[in-house]
Write a protein that holds these residues in place. Structure first.
Motif, short mmCIF file in Angstrom:
data_model
loop_
_atom_site.label_atom_id
_atom_site.label_comp_id
_atom_site.label_asym_id
_atom_site.label_seq_id
_atom_site.Cartn_x
_atom_site.Cartn_y
_atom_site.Cartn_z
N TRP A 18 75.76 56.31 -2.13
CA TRP A 18 74.50 56.35 -1.21
C TRP A 18 74.80 55.19 -0.16
N VAL A 19 74.32 55.42 0.75
CA VAL A 19 74.23 54.30 1.84
C VAL A 19 72.92 54.00 2.09
N SER A 20 72.56 52.56 2.23
CA SER A 20 71.47 51.87 2.22
C SER A 20 71.27 50.88 3.30
N ALA A 21 69.96 50.59 3.79
CA ALA A 21 69.67 49.76 4.90
C ALA A 21 68.35 49.22 4.63
N PRO A 22 68.02 47.84 4.89
CA PRO A 22 66.71 47.34 4.71
C PRO A 22 65.94 47.94 6.10
N LEU A 23 64.71 48.14 6.08
CA LEU A 23 63.81 48.78 7.37
C LEU A 23 63.07 47.35 7.76
N ASP A 24 62.96 47.37 9.09
CA ASP A 24 62.45 46.23 9.83
C ASP A 24 60.87 46.67 9.66
N ALA A 25 59.92 45.58 10.19
CA ALA A 25 58.67 45.74 10.30
C ALA A 25 58.04 46.80 10.72
N ASP A 26 58.86 47.50 12.17
CA ASP A 26 58.58 48.72 12.80
C ASP A 26 59.54 49.57 12.87
N PRO A 27 59.82 50.19 11.65
CA PRO A 27 61.02 51.11 11.61
C PRO A 27 60.78 52.50 12.31
N GLN A 28 62.00 53.06 12.43
CA GLN A 28 61.94 54.35 13.16
C GLN A 28 61.41 55.21 12.20
N PRO A 29 60.73 56.45 12.69
CA PRO A 29 60.50 57.60 11.77
C PRO A 29 61.44 58.09 11.00
N ALA A 30 61.29 58.65 9.88
CA ALA A 30 62.36 59.07 8.93
C ALA A 30 62.81 60.37 9.46
N GLU A 31 62.12 60.98 10.02
CA GLU A 31 62.67 62.33 10.70
C GLU A 31 63.71 62.19 12.05
N SER A 32 63.23 60.92 12.75
CA SER A 32 64.35 60.78 13.66
C SER A 32 65.68 60.08 13.19
N LEU A 33 65.60 59.46 11.97
CA LEU A 33 66.88 59.02 11.57
C LEU A 33 67.71 60.16 11.13
N VAL A 34 67.01 61.22 10.34
CA VAL A 34 67.46 62.26 9.99
C VAL A 34 68.08 63.09 10.94
#
Length: 327
Positions: free
Chosen positions: A275-291
């Motif tokens: 598993w790779v993980s990263a903390p999200l900031d206060a204004d994260p990118q939409p999940a679908e754009s990351l995928v």
């Protein structure tokens, strides 16, 4: 029944520097608790953290060493006779006459309540038993009741008269999963009718399912209180399971996220994808754009999730302890 309305800031329970000592031991250490009217308020903490002692002092069952308590806007214990008829409570597990039936126990307890009208007693007992799912066991002796059935009977006793405030100490103790779900539904229905429900529990999941507000106790101290959203406020994380960990870290870095490999608490099975993980900031990118970015870069995505901060994480962050720790 139309739920009553209250002015913003009205409190069902308020304590100011409430302290209770037993000899040299401080069981409750200067807590300032504020329970809003109409809320379902979770009182969280490990066993031994001071929850039940706090409740006993609030209800006038034990004297405070120092500090102040008010229930429903009235000072306690000075206005106890005026306040308690408006309060239903289940504290430290129910106690009943084992040789009497559940219904007979409730009728006997109701008779001892000076504010309870005798002419409606049987109907109120029947309704309370029905609300907790004990109608079919109403005529059975309590000696034959399971622990969960006795717990339900204790809740029924608290519901014999209309209450503005209901105080439940570990209400799901001894209940099976179905009974637990029924208690959750009952609490929500009572709140919908305008009753403030104060639920003491050491079970985080139960509070998250039932409550609108919560407070966290540890070693007699009140660590934090507020709405569930306020208490959950913390770091959310994006997690990606993939055999292409290095590539995933680069893609997330290009999206402005500082990613890294997770170290599992329990060793993964041989050949399992990391598993790779990263903390999200206060204004994260939409999940679908990351995928989409991961897939476009050729990363084989075997799992993807965004984990919000939980009450458990909040508790550990505040105390540095697991939730089963008792000092």
């Amino acid at each position: 029944m139309t739920p009553p309305t209250w002015a913003a800031g009205d409190l069902a329970i308020e304590t100011r520097a409430l302290t209770k000592r037993f000899g040299q031991q401080t069981a409750v250490d200067a807590i300032d608790l504020a329970v809003p009217m109409g809320s379902v308020f979770g009182f969280l903490g490990p066993n031994g953290s001071g929850k039940t002692t706090s409740i006993r002092v609030m209800l006038g069952l034990a004297a405070a060493t120092s500090g102040e308590v008010s229930l429903l806007g009235e000072s306690m214990p000075g206005r106890l006779a005026r306040v308690l008829p408006q309060v239903g409570a289940l504290v430290e597990g129910p106690a009943f006459y084992p040789f009497l039936s559940g219904a007979a126990n409730l009728r006997r307890l109701d008779t001892a309540d000076r504010a309870a009208p005798g002419r409606t007693r049987r109907a109120r007992v029947d309704r309370a038993l029905d609300r907790v799912g004990l109608s079919n066991a109403a005529g059975k002796k309590v000696s034959a009741y399971s622990l969960g059935m006795k717990q339900r009977l204790g809740i029924a006793n608290a519901l014999l008269m209309p209450r503005r405030l209901l105080v439940l100490d570990e209400p799901t103790n001894g209940l099976d999963p179905q009974g637990t779900r029924e208690v959750r539904a009952l609490v929500r229905s009572l709140a919908g009718e305008g009753t403030t429900v104060f639920v003491s529990s050491h079970l985080l999941a139960e509070v998250e399912h039932m409550c609108t507000h919560a407070a966290i106790m540890s070693a007699g101290r009140l660590l934090v209180q507020g709405t569930l959203d306020e208490l959950r406020a913390g770091e959310s994380r994006v997690r990606v399971r993939t055999p292409d960990a290095d590539a995933a870290i680069r893609v997330l870095a290009a999206a402005g996220l500082t990613a890294g490999l997770e170290t599992p608490e329990v060793p993964a099975r041989p050949g399992a994808d990391p598993w790779v993980s990263a903390p999200l900031d206060a204004d994260p990118q939409p999940a679908e754009s990351l995928v989409a970015a991961l897939v476009a870069a050729g990363v084989r995505v075997r799992g993807f999730q965004i984990d919000d901060a939980s009450l458990e994480e909040r508790f550990v962050a505040l105390t540095g302890e697991g939730f089963d720790v008792v000092r």
